[in-house]
Enzyme design. Structure first.
Site, short mmCIF file in Angstrom:
data_model
loop_
_atom_site.label_atom_id
_atom_site.label_comp_id
_atom_site.label_asym_id
_atom_site.label_seq_id
_atom_site.Cartn_x
_atom_site.Cartn_y
_atom_site.Cartn_z
N LYS A 1 1.92 79.03 59.06
CA LYS A 1 3.16 79.51 58.45
C LYS A 1 3.89 80.53 59.34
O LYS A 1 3.35 80.97 60.35
CB LYS A 1 2.86 80.10 57.07
CG LYS A 1 2.23 79.06 56.11
CD LYS A 1 3.20 77.99 55.64
CE LYS A 1 2.57 76.70 55.19
NZ LYS A 1 1.87 76.68 53.93
C1 LIG Z 1 1.16 75.88 52.77
C2 LIG Z 1 1.78 75.62 51.45
C3 LIG Z 1 1.19 76.07 50.26
C4 LIG Z 1 -0.20 76.61 50.19
O1 LIG Z 1 -0.39 77.77 50.91
P1 LIG Z 1 -1.90 78.34 51.08
O2 LIG Z 1 -1.66 79.75 51.54
O3 LIG Z 1 -2.57 77.50 52.12
O4 LIG Z 1 -2.56 78.28 49.76
C5 LIG Z 1 1.88 75.92 49.08
N1 LIG Z 1 3.10 75.33 49.06
C6 LIG Z 1 3.69 74.86 50.17
C7 LIG Z 1 5.05 74.23 50.07
C8 LIG Z 1 3.03 74.97 51.40
O5 LIG Z 1 3.62 74.46 52.51
#
Ligand SMILES: *Cc1c(COP(=O)(O)O)cnc(C)c1O
Length: 397
Positions: free
Chosen positions: A195
């Site tokens: 991210k």
């Molecule tokens: C990555 C992601 C998540 C989950 O995030 P985590 O921190 O891995 O639990 C949820 N929603 C979207 C749209 C994502 O891309």
């Protein structure tokens, strides 16, 4: 699957370009070492500092650090009282986490198709899906492009629904003049490895509602009235009470050590993402075989992803072969997302057909996420552009 030969014998790159890379530097490493050398490694001073600077950054009253965005979404659903028999409106064009937290409290995700240009939930299609059982709307700011929040908040007000924002892609995004994280009842961020900022694994909940913030904080640590810092530090006392049946979702100070410095670098990293977008847009805008991503005037885009659409009518190959051809040129890519309604679990449980959400299905069939991350050098960006152009030139009709 057709595996295209490397066009003209030589790949564009001699080494593989990864589709994602984090930007952890010396500051993060030194802070982690400092924490390891301290007497406190779980939720404590560094986590509280990260929460404090995060809430200031996104302009929310409260921020609660947790161990993933999935945990954040789950706590939001539980704290808002969503339960067995309730319905929650959301998008099929997302990652597993967005809808599984609804199903895991025995509520039902009710999908609404997305807009063809932004990939975001289409606000004009929401009201048709509202019933007596609807309790909330969960929106996803796909790729970092804000949803139409004024329209969504108006609908929520009219029908007395909660709004939760899945802002996993949207740290640094804005809707009009409002920061994502300051608008809905609850907003959930992700610091997963890929991210825009990362703590390896981690997440953040923001809200302006103090009661809700207290409840989510308590639920994040076994439903007990005091965190460990308030029990074991010199300021604390041993006594605590269990107020709810809770979860083990707290962030620790090692993760927060990384997050503090990632957040400080956010603006600078976002600038680099924007530079890469400019280079891609300039090169691709005149090419009819691909459609570049939209950024509507109401959003400041966080550019977590750079999703292109392949125009199959103008090529002799489809999306899957295009990805294989890029791989043969040593360019790594990804697809965001395989819509939830075409996965076996959802197909069987809710009896969906692929064409039930035609925009989501069509976007999925033609989407490729090109590499975009601050660590990409100009040469990397040029290689991606050159490879895309080379493949189009070779396979155009
Ligand atoms: C990555 C992601 C998540 C989950 O995030 P985590 O921190 O891995 O639990 C949820 N929603 C979207 C749209 C994502 O891309």
């Amino acid at each position: 699957m057709l595996k295209p030969a490397i066009i003209n014998g030589k790949p564009v790159r001699s080494s593989f370009l990864h589709p994602f890379k984090h930007s952890i530097g010396e500051d993060e490493i030194n802070e982690v070492v400092d924490t390891l050398n301290s007497d406190w490694i779980t939720t404590g001073p560094k986590t509280f500092k990260f929460e404090d600077i995060f809430s200031k950054k996104v302009n929310s009253k409260y921020a609660i650090a947790v161990n993933s965005c999935t945990a954040a979404l789950h706590l939001a659903i539980v704290a808002l009282g969503i339960e067995n028999g309730d319905e929650v409106i959301t998008t099929p064009y997302t990652f597993a986490a967005t809808a599984e937290v609804i199903i895991n409290v025995n509520a039902k995700p009710v999908f609404v198709d997305v807009e063809k240009d932004t990939y975001n939930i289409d606000p004009t299609k929401i009201e048709d899906k509202i019933t007596d059982k609807t309790k909330a709307i969960v929106v996803v700011h796909y790729a970092g492009h804000a949803c139409e929040m004024d329209k969504i908040m108006d609908i929520a007000k009219k029908y007395d629904l909660y709004v939760i924002e899945d802002a996993a892609h949207a740290i640094g995004s804005k809707y009009k003049d409002k920061t994502i994280g300051s608008i809905a009842d609850v907003t959930c961020f992700s610091f997963y490895a890929t991210k825009n900022i990362t703590t390896a694994e981690g997440g953040m909940i923001t809200t302006n509602n103090g009661d809700l913030a207290d409840k989510m904080r308590i639920l994040s640590l076994h439903g007990i009235s005091k965190d460990a810092w308030k029990r074991y530090s010199s300021e604390g006392s041993w006594y605590y009470e269990i107020l709810y049946s809770g979860y083990k979702y707290n962030m620790n100070d090692l993760q927060a050590s990384i997050g503090i410095h990632q957040l400080k670098k956010l603006d600078q990293m976002q600038k680099r993402r924007e530079e890469i977008v400019d280079k891609y847009n300039k090169s691709f805008n005149g090419i009819s075989q691909i459609t570049t991503p939209t950024a509507k005037s109401y959003t400041k885009h966080a550019w977590h992803l750079y999703p292109i659409q392949i125009n199959e009518d103008l090529l002799t190959i489809g999306r899957n072969e295009f990805i294989e051809a890029l791989k043969a040129e040593n360019i790594g890519t990804s697809v965001h997302f395989i819509p939830l309604h075409i996965h076996p679990y959802y197909k069987e449980k809710y009896d969906f057909k692929s064409t039930d959400f035609p925009n989501a299905f069509s976007l999925y069939n033609n989407e490729i996420s090109l590499p975009i991350y601050p660590k990409m050098e100009d040469k990397d960006v040029e290689d991606v552009i050159f490879a895309v152009e080379k493949i189009i030139d070779y396979y155009k009709v």
